[in-house]
Scaffold this active site. Structure first.
Site, mmCIF file in Angstrom:
data_model
loop_
_atom_site.group_PDB
_atom_site.id
_atom_site.type_symbol
_atom_site.label_atom_id
_atom_site.label_comp_id
_atom_site.label_asym_id
_atom_site.label_seq_id
_atom_site.Cartn_x
_atom_site.Cartn_y
_atom_site.Cartn_z
ATOM 1 C CG HIS A 299 -5.370 1.890 6.571
ATOM 2 N ND1 HIS A 299 -6.565 1.202 6.517
ATOM 3 C CD2 HIS A 299 -4.489 1.171 5.813
ATOM 4 C CE1 HIS A 299 -6.420 0.124 5.757
ATOM 5 N NE2 HIS A 299 -5.171 0.070 5.342
ATOM 6 C CD GLU B 2 -3.000 -4.075 -2.990
ATOM 7 O OE1 GLU B 2 -2.218 -3.858 -2.054
ATOM 8 O OE2 GLU B 2 -4.121 -4.584 -2.844
ATOM 9 N NE ARG C 122 0.259 -1.595 6.513
ATOM 10 C CZ ARG C 122 -0.695 -1.906 5.641
ATOM 11 N NH1 ARG C 122 -0.560 -2.933 4.843
ATOM 12 N NH2 ARG C 122 -1.787 -1.176 5.566
ATOM 13 C CG HIS D 207 -6.598 3.535 2.821
ATOM 14 N ND1 HIS D 207 -7.292 3.990 1.726
ATOM 15 C CD2 HIS D 207 -6.100 2.323 2.482
ATOM 16 C CE1 HIS D 207 -7.226 3.065 0.760
ATOM 17 N NE2 HIS D 207 -6.501 2.048 1.204
ATOM 18 N NE ARG E 251 -2.183 2.302 1.376
ATOM 19 C CZ ARG E 251 -2.451 1.076 1.836
ATOM 20 N NH1 ARG E 251 -2.356 0.821 3.110
ATOM 21 N NH2 ARG E 251 -2.804 0.116 1.009
HETATM 22 C C1 SIN Z 1 -6.374 -1.465 0.717
HETATM 23 O O1 SIN Z 1 -6.992 -2.413 0.280
HETATM 24 O O2 SIN Z 1 -6.297 -0.400 0.134
HETATM 25 C C2 SIN Z 1 -5.704 -1.602 2.047
HETATM 26 C C3 SIN Z 1 -4.764 -2.714 2.036
HETATM 27 C C4 SIN Z 1 -3.660 -2.487 2.990
HETATM 28 O O3 SIN Z 1 -3.752 -1.596 3.816
HETATM 29 O O4 SIN Z 1 -2.656 -3.195 2.882
#
Ligand code: SIN
Length: 551
Positions: free
Chosen positions: A353, A126, A388, A246, A294
């Site tokens: 989020h 990720e 985070r 998010h 993010r």
């Molecule tokens: C996501 O799946 O995009 C969120 C995962 C997260 O907030 O760690």
């Protein structure tokens, strides 16, 4: 509330060794670890059943350095880099190291992780992770798989008394001659009434605060209850200005509240973010394009949405390659609202989020009030800093649940006699929903992705007025009305504290962006600790429900 009539009803008293408030990953994992050490636990959840909380909706996985060539040191370094100068490197190292042990134990206990042909857990990648280290279970239903697994174990554990539809109203904190100490929780339980849960230890595991904002990926229960309870009891809270939005919640119309998440893993698998003309604009915004941090992606999308432009996530190539099977939750979400990702890009917008700040704790979850502990999103361990790293939150919940349980068991403390309070009256009922919606809209408009001093000052004033209006609501007389009233009070207390923290931090860092202070300033490379009294005279005057001199 003063001036209303106060019907006196008896308060039932229940004794246990530990009261855990919250039924997500952190709450259930803490309860299981405590009963494993012989403690009797009362687990309170305001939801109808186990499991509750945001973990159930987490589509990301669990970041853990289990892969060949990966290490806790590398995971910790990525966590520190994401935190924009405010992650404590020692805590990041602790998270990454303990995470390997805790997740290995869960896998051994039977957590059904997604595995490759060789039987080893599959590890995905990720944004901002330098390695493949995201463990999944049930594809994009990792959180659901994890909490379902924990809930089955909780139900099978006789030492855990689960109280559902139990709304924690107040922490009981008393000075017993050797300083203030948590002694229990006053809760309202559906079908029972007011219950005083007496215990020498209370663990807050109530999750986050997404429902303070009009658009959030969090479930209805994420109203910041644990942070507000701790604040009202006098605990220290830290870094409240840092709220992660998010980038890609599904942009569907509706009243304030939850919007379904479209996981970041979709962008990891190649999905592009498009503007209304079909241009994939993230490449113009950051060298890592869709996999930029993010907050960068959220602001790029948020700017366009604020101008009234539509933004889309293009899942067509991914779906053509069989993506619907790999992302069954996303496929279900789209089907539910009549969208076909194979046919057309789906509309997205940022949504509140995750709260990086929370109740300040040490590395073992101790808060500033002896006997009061916190684990998971409600806590601020400084592991996330100002931003985070993706998929670190389920790991944090599992790791710190274990640490709280171990430290708590090592501390001997006995219950002290606690004066039973008079059953309080809670202003609430159906009218609370209207005030809650006004607060959510205000927070989204003035305390969202981008803030400024004037907007924050206006938010502070209007939130105070809403708090005064909330106090004038009619007394609630059933579980739904009392829960609504207490959630409203919690939401307003915490919103005011978030505004205060955001107002004071005159810089932009991580998830906190000030349009009037766009630069990151060295002088601000420190944490902010606030207490309830930072809200000023209004806070001091607000009555605590358990005050024993109430009529
Ligand atoms: C996501 O799946 O995009 C969120 C995962 C997260 O907030 O760690």
């Amino acid at each position: 509330m003063d001036g209303a009539s106060y019907p006196v009803s008896p308060v039932k008293v229940v004794h246990s060794d530990v009261v855990v408030v919250g039924s997500g990953t952190a709450g259930m994992a803490t309860a299981l670890a405590l009963t494993g050490a012989g403690r009797r636990v009362a687990l309170l959840t305001k939801t109808d059943d186990l499991p509750g909380g945001s973990s159930l909706w987490a589509q990301g996985g669990v970041a853990v350095a289990l892969g060949a060539g990966d290490s806790a040191a590398d995971h910790a370094a990525d966590t520190v880099a994401a935190g924009a100068g405010l992650t404590d490197p020692g805590m990041a190292r602790l998270l990454a190291e303990a995470g390997i042990a805790e997740m290995s134990a869960l896998l051994e206990a039977g957590l059904p992780a997604d595995r490759g042909a060789d039987g080893k857990p599959l590890l995905g990648r990720e944004a901002a992770h330098g390695r493949h280290r995201i463990l999944h279970a049930g594809g994009d239903a990792t959180g659901r798989t994890l909490v379902t697994f924990l809930a089955a174990r909780v139900r099978a554990t006789p030492g855990i008394a689960v109280h559902t539809r139990a709304m924690a109203a107040d922490l009981v904190v008393r000075d017993l001659g050797r300083g203030r100490r948590a002694q229990g929780v006053l809760a309202y339980e559906d079908g029972v009434g007011w219950v005083l849960h007496v215990a020498p230890h209370v663990v807050l595991a109530t999750g986050g605060t997404g429902q303070l904002w009009a658009v959030t990926t969090n479930p209805p229960e994420a109203t910041g209850d644990g942070m507000a309870l701790a604040a009202r009891a006098g605990a220290h809270l830290a870094d409240l200005e840092f709220v992660q939005f998010h980038p890609t919640a599904l942009a569907v119309a509706g009243p304030p509240g939850r919007r379904p998440l479209l996981t970041e893993a979709l962008r990891g698998a190649g999905a592009k973010v498009l503007d209304a003309s079909g241009h994939a604009f993230m490449a113009d915004e950051h060298p890592d394009a869709e996999l930029a941090p993010r907050d960068v992606v959220a602001r790029a999308i948020g700017r366009r949405v604020a101008r009234g432009e539509a933004v889309f996530l293009d899942l067509r190539p991914l779906w053509a390659a069989g993506g619907a099977k790999k992302f069954p939750t996303v496929a279900g979400i789209c089907a539910e609202v009549g969208l076909d990702p194979a046919a057309a890009p789906v509309p997205v917008a940022p949504a509140a989020h995750y709260h990086m700040g929370g109740v300040l704790t040490d590395a073992d979850g101790r808060t500033s009030i002896p006997g009061l502990w916190a684990a998971g999103e409600v806590a601020c361990t400084h592991v996330h800093g100002a931003n985070r790293l993706a998929s670190n939150s389920l790991l944090e919940a599992v790791v710190f649940a274990g640490r709280v349980a171990a430290a708590l068991v090592a501390e001997s403390a006995a219950s002290q006699p606690v004066a039973v309070p008079v059953a309080p009256t809670v202003p609430g009922g159906p009218a609370a929903a209207n005030l809650a919606a006004q607060a959510q809209t205000l927070m989204a408009e003035k305390v969202g992705l981008v803030r400024d001093g004037a907007g924050l000052a206006e938010a502070a004033l209007r939130l105070s007025a809403l708090s005064a209006a909330a106090e004038r609501l009619a007394p609630a007389d059933d579980y739904a009305g009392i829960r609504a009233g207490l959630e409203l009070r919690n939401r307003l207390v915490l919103s005011r504290l978030v505004v205060e923290a955001a107002k004071r931090r005159e810089e932009s860092r991580g998830a906190h962006t000030r349009a009037d202070h766009p630069e990151t300033r060295d002088a601000w490379r420190h944490h902010q600790i606030l207490t309830y009294s930072d809200l000023g005279r209004g806070a001091e005057a607000e009555p605590a429900l358990t005050r024993e001199n109430r009529p």
